[in-house]
Write a protein that holds these residues in place. Structure first.
Motif, PDB file in Angstrom:
ATOM      1  N   ASP A   1      -6.848   6.363  -0.185  1.00  0.00           N
ATOM      2  CA  ASP A   1      -7.470   5.196   0.222  1.00  0.00           C
ATOM      3  C   ASP A   1      -7.534   3.902  -0.816  1.00  0.00           C
ATOM      4  OD1 ASP A   1      -9.043   3.105   1.661  1.00  0.00           O
ATOM      5  OD2 ASP A   1     -10.662   4.132   1.006  1.00  0.00           O
ATOM      6  N   LYS A   2      -6.715   2.971  -0.434  1.00  0.00           N
ATOM      7  CA  LYS A   2      -6.531   1.811  -1.423  1.00  0.00           C
ATOM      8  C   LYS A   2      -7.798   0.982  -1.612  1.00  0.00           C
ATOM      9  CE  LYS A   2      -3.289  -1.388  -3.217  1.00  0.00           C
ATOM     10  NZ  LYS A   2      -1.877  -1.871  -3.349  1.00  0.00           N
ATOM     11  N   ARG A   3      -8.588   1.158  -2.580  1.00  0.00           N
ATOM     12  CA  ARG A   3      -9.992   0.377  -2.829  1.00  0.00           C
ATOM     13  C   ARG A   3      -9.953  -0.831  -3.068  1.00  0.00           C
ATOM     14  NH1 ARG A   3     -14.049   3.933  -0.975  1.00  0.00           N
ATOM     15  NH2 ARG A   3     -13.270   5.968  -1.308  1.00  0.00           N
TER      16      ARG A   3
ATOM     17  N   ARG B   1      -6.639  -3.928  -4.991  1.00  0.00           N
ATOM     18  CA  ARG B   1      -5.274  -4.052  -5.370  1.00  0.00           C
ATOM     19  C   ARG B   1      -5.136  -3.173  -6.821  1.00  0.00           C
ATOM     20  NH1 ARG B   1      -5.280  -9.670  -7.182  1.00  0.00           N
ATOM     21  NH2 ARG B   1      -4.225  -8.745  -8.889  1.00  0.00           N
ATOM     22  N   LYS B   2      -6.133  -2.828  -7.451  1.00  0.00           N
ATOM     23  CA  LYS B   2      -5.973  -2.230  -8.653  1.00  0.00           C
ATOM     24  C   LYS B   2      -6.682  -0.655  -8.632  1.00  0.00           C
ATOM     25  CE  LYS B   2      -4.556  -6.016 -11.514  1.00  0.00           C
ATOM     26  NZ  LYS B   2      -4.772  -6.531 -13.005  1.00  0.00           N
TER      27      LYS B   2
ATOM     28  N   ILE C   1      -7.216   3.005  -6.456  1.00  0.00           N
ATOM     29  CA  ILE C   1      -7.016   3.977  -5.362  1.00  0.00           C
ATOM     30  C   ILE C   1      -7.725   5.305  -5.506  1.00  0.00           C
ATOM     31  CG2 ILE C   1      -4.994   5.343  -4.215  1.00  0.00           C
ATOM     32  CD1 ILE C   1      -3.034   3.080  -4.559  1.00  0.00           C
TER      33      ILE C   1
ATOM     34  N   GLN D   1       0.824  -1.090  -0.058  1.00  0.00           N
ATOM     35  CA  GLN D   1      -0.101  -0.122  -0.005  1.00  0.00           C
ATOM     36  C   GLN D   1       0.888   1.421  -0.109  1.00  0.00           C
ATOM     37  OE1 GLN D   1      -3.749   0.470   2.369  1.00  0.00           O
ATOM     38  NE2 GLN D   1      -2.458   2.111   3.430  1.00  0.00           N
TER      39      GLN D   1
ATOM     40  N   TRP E   1      -0.194   3.028 -12.642  1.00  0.00           N
ATOM     41  CA  TRP E   1      -1.398   3.813 -12.287  1.00  0.00           C
ATOM     42  C   TRP E   1      -1.510   4.881 -13.020  1.00  0.00           C
ATOM     43  CZ3 TRP E   1      -4.205   1.829  -8.533  1.00  0.00           C
ATOM     44  CH2 TRP E   1      -3.402   0.913  -7.785  1.00  0.00           C
TER      45      TRP E   1
ATOM     46  N   LYS F   1      -4.798   0.830 -11.601  1.00  0.00           N
ATOM     47  CA  LYS F   1      -3.520   0.215 -12.056  1.00  0.00           C
ATOM     48  C   LYS F   1      -3.919  -0.572 -13.574  1.00  0.00           C
ATOM     49  CE  LYS F   1       0.470  -1.706 -10.111  1.00  0.00           C
ATOM     50  NZ  LYS F   1       1.090  -2.240  -8.882  1.00  0.00           N
TER      51      LYS F   1
ATOM     52  N   ASP G   1       2.480   1.909  -3.523  1.00  0.00           N
ATOM     53  CA  ASP G   1       1.493   2.354  -4.377  1.00  0.00           C
ATOM     54  C   ASP G   1       1.324   3.770  -4.060  1.00  0.00           C
ATOM     55  OD1 ASP G   1       1.249  -0.094  -5.619  1.00  0.00           O
ATOM     56  OD2 ASP G   1      -0.393  -0.926  -4.494  1.00  0.00           O
ATOM     57  N   PHE G   2       0.933   4.161  -2.870  1.00  0.00           N
ATOM     58  CA  PHE G   2       0.906   5.627  -2.420  1.00  0.00           C
ATOM     59  C   PHE G   2       1.997   6.348  -2.862  1.00  0.00           C
ATOM     60  CE2 PHE G   2      -2.300   4.849   1.132  1.00  0.00           C
ATOM     61  CZ  PHE G   2      -3.131   4.215   0.373  1.00  0.00           C
TER      62      PHE G   2
END
Length: 144
Positions: free
Chosen positions: A97-99, A101-102, A104, A21, A136, A131, A24-25
């Motif tokens: 917020d990571k909703r 795996r793919k 945000i 996470q 992204w 993603k 990715d952020f």
């Protein structure tokens, strides 16, 4: 013993999710830096590289919804016809917020500092990033 192994497995899995996470952020923050740097150079085409190049791209602004990457690009160029009109863009991220795996979502505030003749602008945004092929990209932007 089984409970201990289960507990360690859960802790390890949880730390891996947090690492993923955070990674990715950081990529999303880099994407937004790419956007602001391109904008501040007067490069709307470079700014648009962070958007999904698809007719399914959604942009909702003060004039309502726009669909499609090209339409969004055209609207930006119409609204900001010169570097002076574009000014200096900066973002303040309020929440990510990571909703899944793919997917945000990013909520934040944008600031556009321009000369006294044009005046400064600011507002809030909600970005939905997906993603796609390992990258992204913004698939929906609601900025007001």
């Amino acid at each position: 013993m089984k409970k201990t192994i289960l507990l360690f497995s859960l802790i390890f899995f949880s730390s891996q999710l947090t690492f993923s996470q955070n990674k990715d952020f950081e990529k999303i923050k880099d994407l937004m830096t790419t956007q602001s740097e391109a904008w501040n150079r007067g490069d709307i085409d470079g700014f648009m590289t962070t958007y999904w190049k698809s007719e399914k791209l959604q942009f909702i602004g003060s004039k309502g919804p726009t669909y499609g990457w090209q339409n969004t690009l055209d609207n930006y160029k119409k609204s900001y016809p010169s570097k002076e009109a574009m000014g200096f863009l900066s973002f303040d991220i309020i929440n990510m917020d990571k909703r899944s795996r793919k997917v945000i979502s990013v909520v934040g505030k944008w600031h556009l500092r321009r000369g006294a003749d044009l005046g400064d602008l600011e507002g809030h945004f909600l970005l939905i990033l997906k993603k796609i092929k390992g990258e992204w990209l913004i698939v929906a932007d609601h900025s007001s």
